[in-house]
Design a protein around this motif. Structure first.
Motif, PDB file in Angstrom:
ATOM      1  N   ALA A 113      29.071  82.508  85.265  1.00 59.91           N
ATOM      2  CA  ALA A 113      28.858  81.209  86.112  1.00 59.91           C
ATOM      3  C   ALA A 113      29.849  80.089  85.693  1.00 59.91           C
ATOM      4  CB  ALA A 113      27.398  80.643  85.568  1.00 59.91           C
ATOM      5  N   THR A 114      30.736  80.639  84.469  1.00 59.61           N
ATOM      6  CA  THR A 114      31.852  79.815  84.058  1.00 59.61           C
ATOM      7  C   THR A 114      33.051  80.222  85.042  1.00 59.61           C
ATOM      8  OG1 THR A 114      30.952  79.480  81.850  1.00 59.61           O
ATOM      9  CG2 THR A 114      33.292  78.900  82.015  1.00 59.61           C
ATOM     10  N   LYS A 115      33.174  81.562  84.804  1.00 60.53           N
ATOM     11  CA  LYS A 115      34.563  82.157  85.657  1.00 60.53           C
ATOM     12  C   LYS A 115      33.777  83.374  86.402  1.00 60.53           C
ATOM     13  CE  LYS A 115      38.076  79.403  84.902  1.00 60.53           C
ATOM     14  NZ  LYS A 115      39.101  78.672  85.717  1.00 60.53           N
ATOM     15  N   LEU A 116      34.192  83.826  87.481  1.00 63.74           N
ATOM     16  CA  LEU A 116      33.397  85.039  88.147  1.00 63.74           C
ATOM     17  C   LEU A 116      33.951  86.163  87.533  1.00 63.74           C
ATOM     18  CD1 LEU A 116      33.155  84.032  92.008  1.00 63.74           C
ATOM     19  CD2 LEU A 116      31.280  83.585  90.167  1.00 63.74           C
ATOM     20  N   ILE A 117      34.961  86.328  86.832  1.00 57.43           N
ATOM     21  CA  ILE A 117      35.659  87.590  86.305  1.00 57.43           C
ATOM     22  C   ILE A 117      34.649  88.587  85.523  1.00 57.43           C
ATOM     23  CG2 ILE A 117      36.863  86.766  84.266  1.00 57.43           C
ATOM     24  CD1 ILE A 117      38.424  88.727  86.903  1.00 57.43           C
ATOM     25  N   PRO A 118      33.712  88.135  84.875  1.00 53.97           N
ATOM     26  CA  PRO A 118      32.944  89.179  84.080  1.00 53.97           C
ATOM     27  C   PRO A 118      32.066  90.069  84.974  1.00 53.97           C
ATOM     28  CG  PRO A 118      32.688  86.970  82.885  1.00 53.97           C
ATOM     29  CD  PRO A 118      33.589  86.862  84.284  1.00 53.97           C
ATOM     30  N   LEU A 119      32.104  89.569  86.456  1.00 55.69           N
ATOM     31  CA  LEU A 119      31.238  90.410  87.253  1.00 55.69           C
ATOM     32  C   LEU A 119      31.827  91.864  87.464  1.00 55.69           C
ATOM     33  CD1 LEU A 119      30.584  88.101  90.151  1.00 55.69           C
ATOM     34  CD2 LEU A 119      29.014  89.211  88.845  1.00 55.69           C
ATOM     35  N   LEU A 120      33.104  92.103  87.265  1.00 57.46           N
ATOM     36  CA  LEU A 120      33.907  93.203  87.012  1.00 57.46           C
ATOM     37  C   LEU A 120      33.365  94.057  86.029  1.00 57.46           C
ATOM     38  CD1 LEU A 120      36.590  94.475  88.487  1.00 57.46           C
ATOM     39  CD2 LEU A 120      37.675  93.714  86.434  1.00 57.46           C
ATOM     40  N   PHE A 121      32.758  93.694  84.968  1.00 57.77           N
ATOM     41  CA  PHE A 121      32.472  94.521  83.937  1.00 57.77           C
ATOM     42  C   PHE A 121      31.044  94.980  83.979  1.00 57.77           C
ATOM     43  CE2 PHE A 121      34.969  91.327  81.196  1.00 57.77           C
ATOM     44  CZ  PHE A 121      36.149  92.006  81.555  1.00 57.77           C
ATOM     45  N   LEU A 122      30.040  94.521  84.728  1.00 56.29           N
ATOM     46  CA  LEU A 122      28.688  95.038  84.938  1.00 56.29           C
ATOM     47  C   LEU A 122      28.520  96.474  85.147  1.00 56.29           C
ATOM     48  CD1 LEU A 122      26.993  92.119  87.125  1.00 56.29           C
ATOM     49  CD2 LEU A 122      26.605  92.772  84.582  1.00 56.29           C
ATOM     50  N   PRO A 123      29.254  97.131  85.846  1.00 53.01           N
ATOM     51  CA  PRO A 123      29.013  98.596  85.978  1.00 53.01           C
ATOM     52  C   PRO A 123      29.456  99.444  84.464  1.00 53.01           C
ATOM     53  CG  PRO A 123      30.185  97.710  87.734  1.00 53.01           C
ATOM     54  CD  PRO A 123      30.273  96.695  86.835  1.00 53.01           C
ATOM     55  N   LEU A 124      30.029  98.781  83.882  1.00 48.59           N
ATOM     56  CA  LEU A 124      30.729  99.586  82.723  1.00 48.59           C
ATOM     57  C   LEU A 124      29.606  99.474  81.594  1.00 48.59           C
ATOM     58  CD1 LEU A 124      34.155  98.101  82.305  1.00 48.59           C
ATOM     59  CD2 LEU A 124      33.550 100.004  83.319  1.00 48.59           C
ATOM     60  N   PHE A 125      28.540  98.714  81.765  1.00 49.59           N
ATOM     61  CA  PHE A 125      27.392  98.703  80.687  1.00 49.59           C
ATOM     62  C   PHE A 125      26.360 100.170  80.791  1.00 49.59           C
ATOM     63  CE2 PHE A 125      28.137  94.009  80.898  1.00 49.59           C
ATOM     64  CZ  PHE A 125      28.585  93.971  79.380  1.00 49.59           C
ATOM     65  N   PHE A 126      26.612 100.850  81.849  1.00 52.04           N
ATOM     66  CA  PHE A 126      25.777 102.070  82.245  1.00 52.04           C
ATOM     67  C   PHE A 126      25.672 102.790  81.138  1.00 52.04           C
ATOM     68  CE2 PHE A 126      25.555 106.270  83.902  1.00 52.04           C
ATOM     69  CZ  PHE A 126      24.422 106.286  84.632  1.00 52.04           C
ATOM     70  N   LEU A 154      34.390 102.114  89.102  1.00 51.79           N
ATOM     71  CA  LEU A 154      33.476 103.131  89.244  1.00 51.79           C
ATOM     72  C   LEU A 154      33.948 104.405  88.456  1.00 51.79           C
ATOM     73  CD1 LEU A 154      32.072 102.703  92.843  1.00 51.79           C
ATOM     74  CD2 LEU A 154      30.907 101.934  90.472  1.00 51.79           C
ATOM     75  N   ILE A 155      35.223 104.669  88.478  1.00 49.29           N
ATOM     76  CA  ILE A 155      35.511 105.926  87.895  1.00 49.29           C
ATOM     77  C   ILE A 155      35.629 105.905  86.370  1.00 49.29           C
ATOM     78  CG2 ILE A 155      37.600 107.451  87.373  1.00 49.29           C
ATOM     79  CD1 ILE A 155      38.744 106.559  90.201  1.00 49.29           C
ATOM     80  N   ILE A 156      36.017 104.654  85.838  1.00 49.27           N
ATOM     81  CA  ILE A 156      35.886 104.584  84.236  1.00 49.27           C
ATOM     82  C   ILE A 156      34.536 104.603  83.835  1.00 49.27           C
ATOM     83  CG2 ILE A 156      38.271 104.047  84.129  1.00 49.27           C
ATOM     84  CD1 ILE A 156      37.353 101.028  83.756  1.00 49.27           C
ATOM     85  N   ASN A 170      32.423 105.852  77.374  1.00 46.76           N
ATOM     86  CA  ASN A 170      32.125 104.462  77.033  1.00 46.76           C
ATOM     87  C   ASN A 170      30.874 104.252  76.249  1.00 46.76           C
ATOM     88  OD1 ASN A 170      34.260 103.706  78.703  1.00 46.76           O
ATOM     89  ND2 ASN A 170      32.957 103.408  80.522  1.00 46.76           N
ATOM     90  N   LYS A 171      30.715 105.396  75.320  1.00 48.25           N
ATOM     91  CA  LYS A 171      29.169 105.494  74.621  1.00 48.25           C
ATOM     92  C   LYS A 171      29.256 104.567  73.616  1.00 48.25           C
ATOM     93  CE  LYS A 171      28.588 110.063  75.970  1.00 48.25           C
ATOM     94  NZ  LYS A 171      28.323 111.508  75.504  1.00 48.25           N
ATOM     95  N   THR A 172      30.517 104.266  72.732  1.00 47.15           N
ATOM     96  CA  THR A 172      30.278 103.372  71.487  1.00 47.15           C
ATOM     97  C   THR A 172      30.980 102.147  71.891  1.00 47.15           C
ATOM     98  OG1 THR A 172      32.748 103.770  71.000  1.00 47.15           O
ATOM     99  CG2 THR A 172      31.394 105.353  70.162  1.00 47.15           C
ATOM    100  N   PHE A 173      30.529 101.103  71.154  1.00 49.46           N
ATOM    101  CA  PHE A 173      30.701  99.771  71.587  1.00 49.46           C
ATOM    102  C   PHE A 173      32.333  99.416  71.584  1.00 49.46           C
ATOM    103  CE2 PHE A 173      29.938  95.117  71.656  1.00 49.46           C
ATOM    104  CZ  PHE A 173      28.751  95.103  72.566  1.00 49.46           C
ATOM    105  N   VAL A 174      33.155  99.974  70.819  1.00 53.13           N
ATOM    106  CA  VAL A 174      34.596  99.882  70.963  1.00 53.13           C
ATOM    107  C   VAL A 174      34.970 100.684  72.329  1.00 53.13           C
ATOM    108  CG1 VAL A 174      36.774 100.398  69.983  1.00 53.13           C
ATOM    109  CG2 VAL A 174      34.917  99.714  68.289  1.00 53.13           C
TER     110      VAL A 174
END
Length: 463
Positions: free
Chosen positions: A246-259, A356-358, A364-368
């Protein structure tokens, strides 16, 4: 005391480097116009060199680095931004809200052309922001608008006063990024001084503190959210992540990566169903909080205006692009005209596919690994985007401090080349030299590809 006699004696020469940095920042803030390109590049290069030396010399004294970082920022406190005029629109939006108007419903030009001046210094703000900005609806999300209205609350009739308030808010956000960034680095067993490759970087000080770009606030919320998520406080992490969106929309891009972090995280002994439920709840909280933050501005006109404004970044605007410029020239060769509308849509689709590919095929199991995936996804987006303003790189730079990648640090230096577009004596007119843009991206791509494909991974620290 931090600066006692022994400290000064021990660090006599390094402190001279700090003093030189302060003088250069002062000159940058109060004695520079962006069309003076030689001075701009010289000052920036000198500051970048000094920044590199200072961090390396004081890397085991984070208290000293903290004092330096915020001393440099303090030098800008009374400076009017000289590399961007966006702040005039920030002030306009904040004053509109303060007067009870919805800033998303009308353009600045609408009021001026109808001889309406709904806010103090309306004509001066319109002239400062320029015709392009004034002719479009605002695209700044609610948390941004909250910052703007705070400036109006404390300085409703002074442009300089509004600038000071906005700058203080951004500096406070940098304190937050420093605090949570150091804590997250410690949890990840990475050197805490890595955060200063962001906090002390001249690019960050100049573009965020100096030129009032609110990527700093977005980044503060993001780093805070990541720290909470790693600390297993995922509900609060979701709420704070929504504030970043809600400050800048760009973090929307990261949402799938939390899977994978939720589903494949080996530190959790829960069943797959429970993990999926937690992931769903995380996404639901993020999206619900984001929507709630937009609700006060809701109307059918808002939806229409905001969507059109966001779409402009993919179909109309061009600046400092890389692969897009190559695609554009191919379009000219075969079709004879600019295919930005088509290329922009194709690029957006490619970004979605890549993310979606990455998300599903990269570890992407570890936090790093998760943060590295964010960095790579955002890099792909910027490499294919039609517009890459310098301050956009702030997000890449903060992500890089938690990973093995250095190319955002290199990019934060060569990005100064993009300002050659303002070499025209009329500072409102941009005229890019594509050879200069090519030089910028040759350097960036070279470092990026080297880091991606080299055989032996480097240690998880920047330098």
């Amino acid at each position: 005391m931090l600066l006692n006699k022994n400290f000064i004696t021990t660090y006599k020469i390094p402190l001279l480097l700090v003093l030189a940095s302060m003088l250069f920042y002062w000159s940058f803030a109060y004695n520079l116009v962006r069309t003076d390109y030689i001075k701009l590049v010289t000052l920036y290069s000198a500051l970048f060199y000094l920044f590199y030396k200072i961090v390396n010399i004081f890397k085991h004294n984070t208290k000293a680095l903290t004092v330096f970082a915020f001393s440099f920022r303090a030098l800008f406190i009374l400076a009017i931004p000289n590399l961007s005029q966006d702040f005039y629109r920030f002030i306009w939006d904040g004053r509109m809200l303060f007067q009870g108007y919805n800033p998303y419903l009308n353009t600045v030009e609408y009021f001026i052309q109808n001889n309406q001046f709904p806010v103090a210094q309306a004509q001066e703000l319109r002239e400062g922001m320029g015709g392009l900005n004034a002719s479009h609806f605002t695209n700044y999300p609610p948390i941004n608008q909250l910052c703007f209205v705070i400036a109006a609350l404390f300085a409703n009739k002074s442009i300089l006063g509004s600038v000071v308030v906005l700058r203080i808010l951004i500096i406070i956000a940098d304190f937050g990024t420093l605090h949570f960034g150091k804590k997250l680095l410690a949890k990840l067993n990475l050197p805490e001084y890595n955060i200063f490759w962001f906090i002390l970087n001249p690019f960050i000080i100049i573009e965020l503190t100096g030129n009032l770009h609110f990527e700093g606030v977005m980044i503060c919320f993001l780093v805070w959210s990541l720290y909470l998520l790693y600390s297993k406080k995922w509900i609060l992490a979701a709420i704070i992540f929504a504030c970043s969106i809600a400050t800048k929309l760009i973090p929307l891009l990261f949402l799938p990566l939390f899977f994978q972090w939720f589903v494949n995280n080996k530190s959790s002994n829960k069943s797959l169903i429970l993990k999926l439920l937690k992931l769903t709840a995380f996404y639901s909280i993020v999206l619900a909080t984001t929507v709630l933050l937009f609700v006060p501005f809701y109307s059918s006109e808002f939806i229409n205006n905001y969507s059109k404004t966001v779409a402009l970044w993919f179909s109309n605007f061009e600046f400092n692009a890389s692969l897009y410029y190559v695609a554009r020239e191919i379009g000219y060769a075969f079709r004879g005209y600019n295919e930005i509308a088509i290329i922009g849509k194709v690029s957006s689709l490619l970004v979605v596919i890549f993310v979606l590919i990455i998300t599903f095929f990269r570890k992407n199991k570890t936090f790093v690994q998760l943060i590295s995936a964010m960095l790579i996804a955002l890099s792909f987006y910027y490499f294919t985007a039609t517009t890459v303003h310098p301050w956009y790189l702030a997000m890449l730079l903060i992500l890089s401090v938690f990973t093995k990648y250095k190319f955002p640090l290199v990019w934060s230096f060569v990005i100064i080349l993009s300002y050659l577009a303002y070499l025209n004596l009329n500072s409102m007119v941009k005229s890019e030299n594509l050879w200069v843009i090519a030089l910028e991206y040759i350097i960036v791509f070279s470092v990026f590809l080297f880091e991606i494909f080299k055989k032996k991974p480097i240690e998880h620290q920047l330098l």
